[in-house]
Design an enzyme around this catalytic site. Structure first.
Site, PDB file in Angstrom:
ATOM      1  N   TYR A 172      32.332  32.156  41.582  1.00  0.00           N
ATOM      2  CA  TYR A 172      32.933  33.261  41.429  1.00  0.00           C
ATOM      3  C   TYR A 172      33.665  33.671  42.714  1.00  0.00           C
ATOM      4  O   TYR A 172      33.149  33.451  44.017  1.00  0.00           O
ATOM      5  CB  TYR A 172      31.615  34.259  41.354  1.00  0.00           C
ATOM      6  CG  TYR A 172      32.398  35.692  41.320  1.00  0.00           C
ATOM      7  CD1 TYR A 172      32.875  36.213  40.138  1.00  0.00           C
ATOM      8  CD2 TYR A 172      32.709  36.608  42.368  1.00  0.00           C
ATOM      9  CE1 TYR A 172      33.281  37.650  39.927  1.00  0.00           C
ATOM     10  CE2 TYR A 172      32.927  37.749  42.411  1.00  0.00           C
ATOM     11  CZ  TYR A 172      33.604  38.550  41.133  1.00  0.00           C
ATOM     12  OH  TYR A 172      34.146  39.689  41.068  1.00  0.00           O
ATOM     13  N   GLU A 216      40.560  38.805  40.767  1.00  0.00           N
ATOM     14  CA  GLU A 216      39.290  38.114  40.630  1.00  0.00           C
ATOM     15  C   GLU A 216      39.745  36.785  39.624  1.00  0.00           C
ATOM     16  O   GLU A 216      40.328  36.672  38.667  1.00  0.00           O
ATOM     17  CB  GLU A 216      38.509  38.908  39.700  1.00  0.00           C
ATOM     18  CG  GLU A 216      37.126  38.324  39.172  1.00  0.00           C
ATOM     19  CD  GLU A 216      36.278  39.114  38.478  1.00  0.00           C
ATOM     20  OE1 GLU A 216      35.442  39.978  38.574  1.00  0.00           O
ATOM     21  OE2 GLU A 216      36.527  39.080  36.925  1.00  0.00           O
TER      22      GLU A 216
END
Ligand code: GDP
Ligand code: MN
Length: 385
Positions: free
Chosen positions: A110, A198
């Protein structure tokens, strides 16, 4: 403004961040075969292009091993209603699918950049265990989430990017590739005035790193600096919101049934609160702006009345810079052009309020006048009943 995954990936790709082989975006199964061909060999991944995360778990991301399987999946996915844990119970209609070539996944990381308001600087949020369980991980194992503040004047320096790679346990042979992605991501965040950028997951492949998913949220207040972004359609805007934007009126559609026309954003918020306090529910936020003249009032009323949910309209104008008699004349002029089918409550206050009220009273138009905001809100709530 939120961008769709395929738009976000285009931006990343242009800056040199590796993304999966892109077959293109399809709206019908007619384009599927060609898209698969462009994406390369099996397997293929079909991805619903909606503005919400959590698509994987909700059935919006599917892997196809054969063309036959891909066709069946595409048929089922196009037009489906997708409810993910991020859509708050609302269903999003899947109108487009991104067709990509599959990628060999060794591990999912992530990696994101967000604005840390307290530090007044961007911050990197990262985790070695990315993917679809990131929210659960953050809740149950906050220690597994890495946070790093970035100096907006320099971007991400090499040493900091390497430190991040080590913290994420990126294997030595792929640290170089990771460092490049992390630095580029921060640069893109700064250059594009993002509020969020992201990549989840950023995957380790046997030979490098690839951004399998991408999310870009830009700051609307900086859109004037990015004509290319500003030219993109706002996927979250309703038809009415787009029309309002064209007319330079700030309008946000809501779920209630009392249409609001107010001058000033603060007064508009206060009006919505007062309606709620009186037991009603606003159909919209609308700020006609400081220079509310007949033309703007007409445009604003037209937008409000196009909303089928509206069962009454509340006009709340404070004559500070504008004069109430001018506003009243504007409302009367607008109502000569618009056929009003719902009750209209008008509350004027400020400069020349007496003359304004007289203009409204003499106009012969069936409208309900109110003296103060509380009175107006109650009358609007009553009118809906
Ligand atoms: P999200 O659930 O909306 O965040 O959608 P993602 O694009 O992140 O996809 C969800 C999951 O699908 C990822 O975490 C991957 O595990 C998987 N996935 C996405 N793209 C591919 C791909 O190209 N190949 C494989 N094998 N899995 C993929
Ligand atoms: Mn994702």
């Amino acid at each position: 403004m939120k961008l769709l995954e395929h738009e976000a990936k285009e931006i990343l790709k242009a800056r040199g961040i590796p993304v999966p082989p892109n077959g293109g975006v399809i709206k019908t199964t007619a384009g599927l075969a060609a898209a698969m061909k462009r994406a390369g060999k099996a397997p293929w991944v079909l991805k619903a292009q909606v503005l919400a995360g959590g698509r994987g778990k909700a059935g919006g991301i599917k892997l196809a091993k054969t063309p036959k399987e891909a066709k069946a999946l595409a048929k089922a996915m196009l037009g489906m209603d997708l409810i993910t844990h991020q859509t708050h119970g609302h269903a999003l209609k899947v109108k487009e699918l991104l067709v990509e070539g599959g990628v060999k996944i060794e591990r999912e990381i992530y990696l994101s950049v967000v604005m840390d308001r307290r530090a007044a600087a961007p911050a990197i949020i990262a985790s070695a265990q990315g993917g679809m369980e990131i929210e659960t991980l953050a809740a149950e194992h906050p220690e597994a989430i890495i946070r790093m503040t970035v100096d907006p004047n320099t971007g991400l320096p090499d040493f900091q990017a390497r430190r991040l790679a080590f913290a994420l346990k990126v294997p030595a042979d792929r640290v170089g590739a990771f460092v490049k992605v992390a630095k580029t991501l921060v640069r893109a965040f700064l250059d594009l005035d993002c509020s969020m950028l992201e990549i989840n997951p950023l995957v380790l492949t046997p030979t490098g790193v690839v951004a399998l998913d991408a999310k870009v949220v830009t700051d609307d207040n900086a859109l004037f600096r990015h004509p290319d972004l500003a030219a993109k359609p706002d996927h979250e805007a309703t038809a009415l919101e787009t029309a309002a934007k064209k007319a330079d009126i700030s309008y946000v559609g809501l779920d209630g049934n009392i249409g609001c026309m107010v001058n000033g954003a603060g007064l508009a918020m206060g009006t919505m609160d007062t309606i709620a306090l009186a037991g009603g529910s606003p159909a919209n936020f609308l700020d006609v702006g400081g220079g509310a003249n007949e033309e703007r009032v007409t445009k604003a009323l037209n937008i409000i009345l196009k909303d089928k949910k509206v069962k009454a309209v509340l006009v709340n104008i404070f004559g500070g810079i504008v004069k109430c008699d001018m506003i009243a004349a504007g409302v009367v002029g607008a109502l000569k052009k618009i056929k009003l089918k719902v009750p209209l409550v008008v509350r004027l206050q400020g400069t020349n309020v007496e003359q304004g009220k007289e203009i409204l009273a003499k106009s012969g138009i069936a409208l309900i006048q109110a003296d103060d905001l509380w009175d107006a809100a109650r009358k609007a709530v009553e009118a809906v009943k």
